[in-house]
Design an enzyme around this catalytic site. Structure first.
Site, PDB file in Angstrom:
ATOM      1  N   TYR A 133       0.806  -1.222   0.000  1.00 11.52           N
ATOM      2  CA  TYR A 133       0.000   0.000   0.000  1.00 11.52           C
ATOM      3  C   TYR A 133       0.842   1.275   0.000  1.00 11.52           C
ATOM      4  O   TYR A 133       0.306   2.362  -0.183  1.00 11.52           O
ATOM      5  CB  TYR A 133      -0.910   0.034   1.236  1.00 11.52           C
ATOM      6  CG  TYR A 133      -1.849  -1.139   1.338  1.00 11.52           C
ATOM      7  CD1 TYR A 133      -2.817  -1.375   0.361  1.00 11.52           C
ATOM      8  CD2 TYR A 133      -1.778  -2.019   2.412  1.00 11.52           C
ATOM      9  CE1 TYR A 133      -3.679  -2.454   0.450  1.00 11.52           C
ATOM     10  CE2 TYR A 133      -2.637  -3.101   2.518  1.00 11.52           C
ATOM     11  CZ  TYR A 133      -3.582  -3.316   1.534  1.00 11.52           C
ATOM     12  OH  TYR A 133      -4.440  -4.379   1.621  1.00 11.52           O
ATOM     13  N   THR A 134       2.114   1.171   0.266  1.00  6.10           N
ATOM     14  CA  THR A 134       2.943   2.369   0.456  1.00  6.10           C
ATOM     15  C   THR A 134       3.927   2.564  -0.695  1.00  6.10           C
ATOM     16  O   THR A 134       4.244   1.623  -1.429  1.00  6.10           O
ATOM     17  CB  THR A 134       3.729   2.272   1.777  1.00  6.10           C
ATOM     18  OG1 THR A 134       4.510   1.064   1.766  1.00  6.10           O
ATOM     19  CG2 THR A 134       2.792   2.246   2.966  1.00  6.10           C
TER      20      THR A 134
END
Length: 729
Positions: A133-134
């Site tokens: 997600y990052t």
């Protein structure tokens, strides 16, 4: 007599098979444990002169190869690529990446620009998002870590499977080892290096290079932490850290007070603690009633940053509350410096000065290698240009040779013979396009030869001069110190006014009524009045008995008098509540009374009310208020507690005047009321003469008479001094 030979132990080898053998445990440890320990020390736990552990270096070099200077990519991609250099698993790689990001706020000078949830260094429970997600990329200052890496500035080594090359160190152009906080736990040793403000660090390094005698404390007064706070500055301790690499730095939180809403707002905390640890400590203090002025505490941290809010009672002083919390919670914490690092693969402990010395050596070597690399490029280019120059002086001859050559393979050999040049020069010349053989191009090449010669001379001069190499370091440090994209204001302030030893706190003790039961052998039992029962049988040692039971309060003190004229004070709150089946607290141990002092009297008080009466063997009696033993500094030992030139016979702590009976060894008796004794303010008063005594006569004993009967009334004296009454046979 000859010494007997040591008997050799017989080992029972029953059940052994042919594959078993006897081994020495110490040898096994040496062969197996030591390699593991050295591997942890050298290849995992301790930073090197570039400021990085191997895990950091492998990650950053991977990102360098991915060219993430002006862009971001998914962290999952970075983690996957890094595993080509670091096979220890994706989770450990991602944890390393998280700590280097801007959003995590671990570093004062972050190296990785981030997008997404990366948790917070100051929060134990704020978890970071999964790497799918990052996103991450380099910050602008990260470029300074790799300057010259493509010019042989540092050694390269094989990765774990020898399929790729990776740098042994990164050629950092500033002392990153002191800009990046590092905690490492190895086998038998550990490292805890504080971070320093980048601008101050660069300026201090510049001045230190110019003059090694510079006191860099004047330029860089102490560490600077990403969580801010306030350093309680101790110059001697800081100087010790700068010179030895060991010492302690006291950091306290910063707060503001919202008086309208009765709130204390804490936005900066010590780097070594977390918001959860602080809140848990404060809640524990409130539950134990050690602090009673706090209504609520909560974590209001949000996108705007850290915030701990404390709501206090209307009558409370917020500054006094914080002063107590500084002493009792991690709101004031100690950063223990231990600047252990690897130099040439050996663990050493260095102070700031020593680290700068090593970094300057390292950086000097990096620049020298980089210039040497450029020098070789210049020399190769000059060699080609010198060959070209020979051709350009007689271009028609060159064309004639080329046109007169029948075979393509003979062009280069013919040029070599015709102009006395080598193969490399000839190959370079044959690659020149025909359109370039014009006057302008020829003049430009001629000028270029002169420029290359100047560059060669310049590099040779710098390489051969240590002073010139250091000028190159200084030049780069000045550039970094003046770049707005790199530099940030100091976060941790230096407080030279508050000294650690001046932070005093009086802990609040829960107060309640107690019964203090004192035994003849010096055992003290504390029983809450609410649970005390008169008919309870309390456990005593053989031949011990209860002397007295005193009403007191938990905030009071037990006073123990010794034959040396000393009073030892013990807080009643420090004495454990005693059950019926327990002996209680041995007061001599609790008060730490030396063995050469004998206990002569014990009493307890809640408010130091009442008077002390001391009967001496010379017939004198002293009376003074008990509050002469009350002290504001919580002293535990008071000397000159009573007059010692004459032996005391009895001590009494009374709340009102009483009748006291005295008996001499000459057979005389009398009873007097203590009201007849003048109250003195001095505890060392010699007292008032009560019984007249002939020479070589002394008082044997004394006791309080609770009620006067018909018989005892006959020996009551109306005035003092008195001779006393003879005892009837």
């Amino acid at each position: 007599m000859p010494r007997k030979k040591a008997e050799t132990a017989v080992i029972d080898r029953t059940g052994y098979d042919e594959h078993m053998r006897d081994i020495v445990v110490s040898e096994v440890l040496t062969e197996n444990y030591m390699p593991y320990a050295m591997s942890v020390i050298k290849s995992r736990a301790l930073p090197e002169i570039d400021g990085f552990k191997p895990a950091h270096r492998k990650l950053l070099y991977t990102m360098y190869q991915m060219k993430l200077f002006d862009k971001k990519t998914k962290c999952a991609n970075i983690v996957g690529q890094t595993m080509q250099y670091n096979p220890h698993g994706d989770s450990s790689i991602y944890e390393t990446l998280v700590r280097l990001t801007e959003d995590n706020e671990s570093l004062l000078t972050p190296l990785i620009s981030s997008k997404g949830n990366f948790g917070k260094h100051y929060s134990r429970d704020m978890a970071y998002a999964a790497y799918r997600y990052t996103e991450a990329g380099f910050t602008k200052i990260a470029a300074e870590l790799f300057e010259g890496i493509n010019k042989n500035a540092v050694d390269m080594a094989d990765n774990f499977d020898a399929t790729k090359k990776e740098p042994v160190l990164l050629p950092t152009s500033f002392p990153n080892i002191l800009a990046m906080p590092t905690l490492g736990i190895a086998v038998g040793m550990a490292s805890n290096i504080a971070s320093f403000n980048l601008k101050e660090l660069c300026e201090a390094t510049i001045e230190y290079i110019k003059d090694p005698k510079t006191d860099i404390l004047d330029i860089m007064p102490g560490p600077d932490f990403s969580t801010g706070g306030d350093i309680l500055f101790d110059r001697d301790e800081m100087d010790k850290i700068y010179r030895t690499g060991k010492g302690s730095i006291v950091v306290r939180s910063k707060y503001t007070v919202d008086k309208k809403n009765r709130r204390i707002e804490i936005r900066e905390i010590p780097y070594s603690t977390t918001t959860e640890a602080i809140i848990e400590n404060v809640i524990s203090l409130c539950k134990s009633k050690r602090i009673m002025d706090i209504d609520d505490i909560r974590d209001d941290t949000d996108k705007n940053g850290l915030l701990i809010t404390i709501e206090y009672k209307r009558s409370a002083d917020p500054d006094e509350i914080m002063n107590k919390l500084y002493s009792l919670t991690p709101l004031q914490d100690t950063f223990s410096c231990n600047f252990t690092m690897l130099i040439n693969n050996n663990p050493v402990v260095l102070g700031v000065y020593g680290i700068l010395d090593e970094w300057i050596k390292f950086r000097t070597e990096c620049i020298k290698r980089e210039l040497t690399y450029d020098l070789e490029i210049f020399r190769k280019k000059l060699h080609l240009m010198e060959g070209l120059q020979k051709i350009l002086l007689n271009i028609d001859k060159a064309i004639k040779i080329i046109r007169g050559t029948k075979l393509d393979k003979d062009v280069i050999p013919n040029l070599m013979k015709g102009f006395d040049i080598d193969k490399t020069q000839a190959e370079y010349i044959t690659e020149i396009r025909l359109r370039n053989i014009n006057e302008e191009w020829i003049l430009d090449r001629t000028k270029e030869i002169e420029k290359i010669k100047e560059d060669i001379k310049k590099n040779e001069t710098i390489i051969s001069s240590d002073k010139a190499l250091k000028k190159q370091i200084i030049k780069k440090l000045k550039e970094i110190a003046n770049k707005e994209d790199y530099i940030k204001p100091r976060k941790t302030t230096i407080n030279t006014e508050v000294k650690v030893e001046k932070v005093t706190v009086i802990e609040e003790v829960k107060n309640y009524d107690v019964k203090i039961i004192i035994s003849e052998h010096g055992y003290v039992k504390k029983v809450p009045t609410s649970t005390y029962k008169e008919d309870t049988e309390y456990k005593l040692k053989d031949d011990d008995r209860i002397l007295k039971i005193i009403d007191a309060q938990n905030i009071g003190e037990v006073l123990t008098f010794t034959d040396k004229g000393v009073v030892y004070k013990t807080k009643i709150s420090d004495i454990e509540v005693c059950k019926a089946g327990e002996f209680g607290t041995f007061i001599r141990s609790a008060a730490e009374i030396p063995d050469d002092e004998k206990t002569v009297f014990i009493t307890a008080t809640g408010d130091f009310s009442g008077n002390m009466i001391v009967v001496f063997e010379n017939g004198k009696v002293a009376k003074f208020p008990l509050n002469v033993y009350e002290t504001k500094q919580n002293r535990k030992k008071l000397i000159n507690a009573f007059y010692t030139n004459v032996k005391p016979v009895a001590f009494y702590h009374v709340l009102e005047d009483v009748n006291i009976k005295m008996k001499s060894d000459g057979g005389k008796l009398l009873i007097f009321n203590s009201e007849m004794i003048n109250l003195k303010n001095s505890k060392t008063t010699q007292g008032t003469q009560v019984m007249k005594l002939p020479k070589e006569t002394k008082i044997l004993k004394s006791r309080i008479i609770e009620e006067l009967d018909k018989k005892s009334s006959k020996i009551v004296v109306k005035s003092i001094p008195a001779s006393g009454f003879s005892r009837k046979k």
